[in-house]
Design a protein around this motif. Sequence first.
Motif, PDB file in Angstrom:
ATOM      1  N   ASP A  77       0.733  -1.169  -0.099  1.00 51.28           N
ATOM      2  CA  ASP A  77      -0.035   0.055  -0.069  1.00 51.28           C
ATOM      3  C   ASP A  77       0.911   1.232   0.070  1.00 51.28           C
ATOM      4  N   GLU A  78       2.054   1.258   0.575  1.00 50.95           N
ATOM      5  CA  GLU A  78       2.954   2.510   0.976  1.00 50.95           C
ATOM      6  C   GLU A  78       3.397   2.843  -0.294  1.00 50.95           C
ATOM      7  N   PHE A  79       3.455   1.680  -1.407  1.00 44.81           N
ATOM      8  CA  PHE A  79       4.358   2.105  -2.595  1.00 44.81           C
ATOM      9  C   PHE A  79       3.270   2.562  -3.705  1.00 44.81           C
ATOM     10  N   LYS A  80       3.563   3.723  -4.263  1.00 43.62           N
ATOM     11  CA  LYS A  80       2.439   4.122  -5.221  1.00 43.62           C
ATOM     12  C   LYS A  80       3.214   3.958  -6.619  1.00 43.62           C
ATOM     13  N   THR A  81       2.301   3.786  -7.635  1.00 40.15           N
ATOM     14  CA  THR A  81       2.762   3.639  -9.261  1.00 40.15           C
ATOM     15  C   THR A  81       3.223   5.096  -9.765  1.00 40.15           C
ATOM     16  N   VAL A  82       4.376   5.129 -10.153  1.00 39.00           N
ATOM     17  CA  VAL A  82       4.636   6.497 -10.546  1.00 39.00           C
ATOM     18  C   VAL A  82       5.331   6.430 -12.064  1.00 39.00           C
ATOM     19  N   THR A  83       5.407   7.659 -12.704  1.00 38.60           N
ATOM     20  CA  THR A  83       6.119   7.553 -13.925  1.00 38.60           C
ATOM     21  C   THR A  83       7.621   7.943 -13.907  1.00 38.60           C
ATOM     22  N   CYS A  84       8.253   7.772 -14.770  1.00 42.03           N
ATOM     23  CA  CYS A  84       9.797   8.335 -14.687  1.00 42.03           C
ATOM     24  C   CYS A  84      10.024   9.233 -15.841  1.00 42.03           C
ATOM     25  N   PRO A  85       9.721  10.539 -15.604  1.00 46.74           N
ATOM     26  CA  PRO A  85       9.835  11.398 -16.787  1.00 46.74           C
ATOM     27  C   PRO A  85      11.464  11.722 -17.210  1.00 46.74           C
ATOM     28  N   LEU A  86      12.389  11.091 -16.501  1.00 45.53           N
ATOM     29  CA  LEU A  86      13.661  11.376 -16.738  1.00 45.53           C
ATOM     30  C   LEU A  86      14.345  10.160 -17.476  1.00 45.53           C
ATOM     31  N   LEU A  87      13.557   9.378 -17.881  1.00 43.20           N
ATOM     32  CA  LEU A  87      14.062   8.032 -18.539  1.00 43.20           C
ATOM     33  C   LEU A  87      14.922   8.641 -19.867  1.00 43.20           C
ATOM     34  N   ASN A  88      14.370   9.398 -20.485  1.00 37.48           N
ATOM     35  CA  ASN A  88      15.183   9.826 -21.662  1.00 37.48           C
ATOM     36  C   ASN A  88      16.772  10.463 -21.370  1.00 37.48           C
ATOM     37  N   VAL A  89      16.980  10.326 -20.047  1.00 33.75           N
ATOM     38  CA  VAL A  89      18.394  10.570 -19.750  1.00 33.75           C
ATOM     39  C   VAL A  89      18.755   9.528 -18.773  1.00 33.75           C
ATOM     40  N   SER A  90      18.050   8.391 -19.022  1.00 26.31           N
ATOM     41  CA  SER A  90      18.408   7.073 -18.250  1.00 26.31           C
ATOM     42  C   SER A  90      18.510   7.332 -16.647  1.00 26.31           C
ATOM     43  N   GLN A  91      17.380   7.973 -16.161  1.00 23.26           N
ATOM     44  CA  GLN A  91      17.429   8.203 -14.618  1.00 23.26           C
ATOM     45  C   GLN A  91      15.896   7.710 -14.378  1.00 23.26           C
ATOM     46  N   CYS A  92      15.729   7.036 -13.251  1.00 26.88           N
ATOM     47  CA  CYS A  92      14.584   6.550 -12.667  1.00 26.88           C
ATOM     48  C   CYS A  92      15.002   6.068 -11.420  1.00 26.88           C
ATOM     49  N   ALA A  93      14.358   6.758 -10.398  1.00 29.51           N
ATOM     50  CA  ALA A  93      14.638   6.384  -8.755  1.00 29.51           C
ATOM     51  C   ALA A  93      14.142   4.976  -8.535  1.00 29.51           C
ATOM     52  N   THR A  94      12.958   4.601  -9.056  1.00 31.08           N
ATOM     53  CA  THR A  94      12.367   3.363  -8.615  1.00 31.08           C
ATOM     54  C   THR A  94      13.080   2.183  -9.160  1.00 31.08           C
ATOM     55  N   THR A  95      13.596   2.191 -10.418  1.00 30.20           N
ATOM     56  CA  THR A  95      14.273   1.136 -10.969  1.00 30.20           C
ATOM     57  C   THR A  95      15.857   1.098 -10.477  1.00 30.20           C
ATOM     58  N   GLU A  96      16.323   2.131  -9.933  1.00 27.44           N
ATOM     59  CA  GLU A  96      17.731   2.219  -9.313  1.00 27.44           C
ATOM     60  C   GLU A  96      17.753   1.866  -7.973  1.00 27.44           C
ATOM     61  N   GLU A  97      16.639   2.249  -7.316  1.00 30.32           N
ATOM     62  CA  GLU A  97      16.821   1.954  -5.609  1.00 30.32           C
ATOM     63  C   GLU A  97      16.115   0.702  -5.261  1.00 30.32           C
ATOM     64  N   ASN A  98      15.352  -0.007  -5.950  1.00 33.49           N
ATOM     65  CA  ASN A  98      14.713  -0.909  -5.470  1.00 33.49           C
ATOM     66  C   ASN A  98      15.161  -2.410  -6.298  1.00 33.49           C
ATOM     67  N   LYS A  99      15.176  -3.465  -5.627  1.00 33.86           N
ATOM     68  CA  LYS A  99      15.710  -4.798  -6.076  1.00 33.86           C
ATOM     69  C   LYS A  99      14.586  -5.585  -6.492  1.00 33.86           C
ATOM     70  N   SER A 100      13.165  -4.932  -6.529  1.00 33.05           N
ATOM     71  CA  SER A 100      12.188  -5.687  -7.207  1.00 33.05           C
ATOM     72  C   SER A 100      11.312  -4.693  -7.402  1.00 33.05           C
ATOM     73  N   PHE A 101      10.722  -4.638  -8.697  1.00 33.43           N
ATOM     74  CA  PHE A 101       9.522  -3.663  -8.876  1.00 33.43           C
ATOM     75  C   PHE A 101       8.654  -4.074 -10.265  1.00 33.43           C
ATOM     76  N   VAL A 102       7.421  -3.598 -10.343  1.00 37.47           N
ATOM     77  CA  VAL A 102       6.829  -3.858 -11.288  1.00 37.47           C
ATOM     78  C   VAL A 102       6.766  -2.833 -12.371  1.00 37.47           C
ATOM     79  N   VAL A 103       6.790  -3.075 -13.611  1.00 37.79           N
ATOM     80  CA  VAL A 103       6.814  -2.122 -14.825  1.00 37.79           C
ATOM     81  C   VAL A 103       5.596  -2.447 -15.450  1.00 37.79           C
ATOM     82  N   THR A 104       4.760  -1.490 -15.626  1.00 35.73           N
ATOM     83  CA  THR A 104       3.270  -1.633 -16.469  1.00 35.73           C
ATOM     84  C   THR A 104       3.599  -0.708 -17.530  1.00 35.73           C
ATOM     85  N   VAL A 105       3.453  -1.409 -18.778  1.00 35.04           N
ATOM     86  CA  VAL A 105       3.513  -0.612 -19.841  1.00 35.04           C
ATOM     87  C   VAL A 105       2.096  -0.690 -20.721  1.00 35.04           C
TER      88      VAL A 105
END
Lengths: 194, 282
Positions: free
Chosen positions: A70-98
């Motif tokens: 519950d505590e983890f929200k679904t977010v977008t990563c607007p800086l993916l164009n410069v290969s930056q995304c806090a969620t993918t960098e800081e978590n060992k597991s996550f869900v990507v919804t396309v």
Amino acid sequence: RGDLNALRSAMGVMQHHDAITGTEKQLVAFDYARILSQGMAECEIVVDAALRKIIAPKTADTEDQPKLDDEFKTVTCPLLNVSQCATTEENKSFVVTVYNPLSKPVTHYVRLPVIDNANYTVLCPMGKKQVTQLVPISDAVKRIPGRASKAEFELVFRAKNLPPLGFRSYYVSQDAKLDGEEHDYTGGQVRREP
Amino acid sequence: AENIVLGDHMSLSLTLNENGELSSATFGEKTIKLSQGIYYYSGAAGNNEEFKNRSSGAYIFRPTPAQPILLSAKGEVKQYKGPIVEEVQVIYSNWVSQTIRRYTDEEYVEVNWIVGPIPIDDNVGKEIIIRYESDIKSNGVFYTDSNGRETLKRVRDFRPTWKLELAEKISGNYYPVTSRISIKDEKNQFSVLTDRAQGGSSLNDGQIELMVHRRLLHDDAFGVGEALNETAYGGVGLVAVGSHYLTAGGRPATDKFLAHRKLMDSWMFFTPTPTTTFQQWQ
């Protein structure tokens, strides 16, 4: 509760030729960016609520079944164009919804910034391992002023045949181990090359 | 100091020279000579009091008459190959670089460019273009889309409804490119799809060029009242990052669908799952 009208309104403002062509004063350009960013942030709340409703409508109410964190929200990563995304960098597991906004099935190449040259597993909803590849991020990207990321690689996989006007979620984990029964993966299909 | 080959000969293969610039491409059964370069035009600077003294600025593109200057003469090249994507990363300078990608299952080439912060120490405004040159005999004709809808035929140095005498041969042949620009002859067609609206032209037969970034030091006196000299983080000039998608020889429908795919690209959403296992999530 997000306000969809914030982005609608921003998109309305952005129809002005100044926003399309860049003929506005610099302070106005910054203001356009602010309005658009706020609109996106509001819609992020709506997307988070919608996905929770679709993915876990019942599980949240019953004790014997687990629920999404519950505590983890679904977010977008607007800086993916410069290969930056806090969620993918800081978590060992996550869900990507396309989400596919087209009325035809499409294949999307997902590129996720990650810090380590580690073993990543990407599973589709059926539990099938996806073919992945790690590609080093170009030095040119890493030195873009303002980029604040430790990501050294991009984890690439194919989100194949996304349903029209629909979405598919993938479970990404670093050194993931599956509980219980092993899935029968096709040996030759699972490859990973840095 | 060797040529680099990406892809296979079945669907799409690319040859790049030792500087990481494209030198030829084979799309299915069609092979075209293809070269590429990144250049800049110097922006005209003046006091705006007469037409001839008009500066290049936010509203107008007005390069000085000199030929554009090549920025991609020598690059530092790195190549990576894998099961999904092959890519060549090329750094030309501390403000110009590109990555050329070829995805295994796709029939297009992705050119991911990074331009900026554009240096202005020499007090010269610069308008950066990427130019693709092919052996297609386009005979002065090229095609650009109109707000992503109809594709319109453009003829160099020509307007369909009046006799044209162009005083400025470069900017006078530039058109808006919202999603794609193409050239063709009897045998081949070559298209460049953009990820955003850009200015583009075909100034010589077989050529396509697109403007990807600009930084100018003078107002053009059309109303904005300031130079197009954007700065971003820390006060340095803006860095522009984007992609071109190259297709050739394919069916026109392939280009259109690819344009749809790229202009209405898939959206990605991320949810951390520190305590949710795959089975629970499933």
